[in-house]
Motif scaffolding. Structure first.
Motif, PDB file in Angstrom:
ATOM      1  N   UNK A 194      21.765   9.927  80.819  1.00  0.00           N
ATOM      2  CA  UNK A 194      21.668  10.431  79.450  1.00  0.00           C
ATOM      3  C   UNK A 194      23.042  10.842  78.927  1.00  0.00           C
ATOM      4  N   UNK A 195      23.859  11.450  79.770  1.00  0.00           N
ATOM      5  CA  UNK A 195      25.227  11.794  79.359  1.00  0.00           C
ATOM      6  C   UNK A 195      26.015  10.547  78.995  1.00  0.00           C
ATOM      7  N   UNK A 196      25.838   9.496  79.772  1.00  0.00           N
ATOM      8  CA  UNK A 196      26.561   8.248  79.493  1.00  0.00           C
ATOM      9  C   UNK A 196      26.050   7.586  78.212  1.00  0.00           C
ATOM     10  N   UNK A 197      24.763   7.695  77.948  1.00  0.00           N
ATOM     11  CA  UNK A 197      24.228   7.175  76.683  1.00  0.00           C
ATOM     12  C   UNK A 197      24.939   7.860  75.517  1.00  0.00           C
TER      13      UNK A 197
ATOM     14  N   UNK B  72      11.446  10.331  77.575  1.00  0.00           N
ATOM     15  CA  UNK B  72      12.101   9.638  78.677  1.00  0.00           C
ATOM     16  C   UNK B  72      12.580   8.259  78.241  1.00  0.00           C
ATOM     17  N   UNK B  73      13.778   7.939  78.632  1.00  0.00           N
ATOM     18  CA  UNK B  73      14.403   6.659  78.298  1.00  0.00           C
ATOM     19  C   UNK B  73      13.805   5.539  79.146  1.00  0.00           C
ATOM     20  N   UNK B  74      13.343   4.482  78.483  1.00  0.00           N
ATOM     21  CA  UNK B  74      12.814   3.317  79.188  1.00  0.00           C
ATOM     22  C   UNK B  74      13.960   2.348  79.485  1.00  0.00           C
ATOM     23  N   UNK B  75      13.826   1.601  80.557  1.00  0.00           N
ATOM     24  CA  UNK B  75      14.850   0.623  80.938  1.00  0.00           C
ATOM     25  C   UNK B  75      15.048  -0.403  79.824  1.00  0.00           C
TER      26      UNK B  75
ATOM     27  N   UNK C  54      14.730  -0.036  76.667  1.00  0.00           N
ATOM     28  CA  UNK C  54      15.500   0.597  75.590  1.00  0.00           C
ATOM     29  C   UNK C  54      16.962   0.705  75.991  1.00  0.00           C
ATOM     30  N   UNK C  55      17.220   1.042  77.249  1.00  0.00           N
ATOM     31  CA  UNK C  55      18.593   1.134  77.733  1.00  0.00           C
ATOM     32  C   UNK C  55      19.288  -0.224  77.629  1.00  0.00           C
ATOM     33  N   UNK C  56      18.601  -1.287  77.976  1.00  0.00           N
ATOM     34  CA  UNK C  56      19.182  -2.629  77.883  1.00  0.00           C
ATOM     35  C   UNK C  56      19.495  -3.000  76.433  1.00  0.00           C
ATOM     36  N   UNK C  57      18.622  -2.642  75.516  1.00  0.00           N
ATOM     37  CA  UNK C  57      18.885  -2.873  74.089  1.00  0.00           C
ATOM     38  C   UNK C  57      20.081  -2.041  73.630  1.00  0.00           C
ATOM     39  N   UNK C  58      20.166  -0.821  74.139  1.00  0.00           N
ATOM     40  CA  UNK C  58      21.282   0.070  73.805  1.00  0.00           C
ATOM     41  C   UNK C  58      22.615  -0.563  74.208  1.00  0.00           C
ATOM     42  N   UNK C  59      22.657  -1.187  75.400  1.00  0.00           N
ATOM     43  CA  UNK C  59      23.886  -1.847  75.846  1.00  0.00           C
ATOM     44  C   UNK C  59      24.359  -2.865  74.808  1.00  0.00           C
ATOM     45  N   UNK C  60      23.438  -3.652  74.261  1.00  0.00           N
ATOM     46  CA  UNK C  60      23.798  -4.644  73.247  1.00  0.00           C
ATOM     47  C   UNK C  60      24.340  -3.970  71.989  1.00  0.00           C
TER      48      UNK C  60
END
Length: 105
Positions: A11-14, A48-51, A53-59
């Motif tokens: 979460x800190x890295x997000x 809670x962050x879903x994987x 969503x995290x992958x979309x965030x990377x893009x």
């Protein structure tokens, strides 16, 4: 870089990469297709962050999973470019670079 990564660190890295990309929590939420408060709730850990969503965030913030998990807050494009160049070298060339770096320390 053997620091163990837990959920709090993710979460800190997000937050770090969102800020580095000059995106507000609101803008990031909307780009992900959620309501305006979504990222605030993620970063406050009330959702809670879903994987996926995290992958979309990377893009959205233009990073790779390697950037996020390996480099974390040590990430910058110049370092990434150096790593990419290094990874494309032959084994002999890599050893030459490592030897040179050791001499420059």
């Amino acid at each position: 870089m053997n620091k163990k990564i837990d959920y709090n660190e993710i979460i800190n890295r997000v937050g770090y990469f969102r800020t580095k990309a000059n995106l507000s929590a609101r803008e990031t939420s909307l780009r992900l297709g959620y309501n305006e408060q979504f990222m605030k709730r993620i970063e406050n850990k009330s959702v809670e962050l879903k994987v996926s969503t995290l992958l979309e965030f990377f893009d959205i913030v233009d990073i790779t999973a390697q950037d996020f998990f390996y480099m974390g807050e040590n990430y910058n494009k110049e370092d990434k470019n150096i790593l990419d160049l290094y990874n494309n070298l032959s084994e002999d060339s890599k050893q030459t670079i490592l030897d040179l770096m050791k001499k420059l320390k």
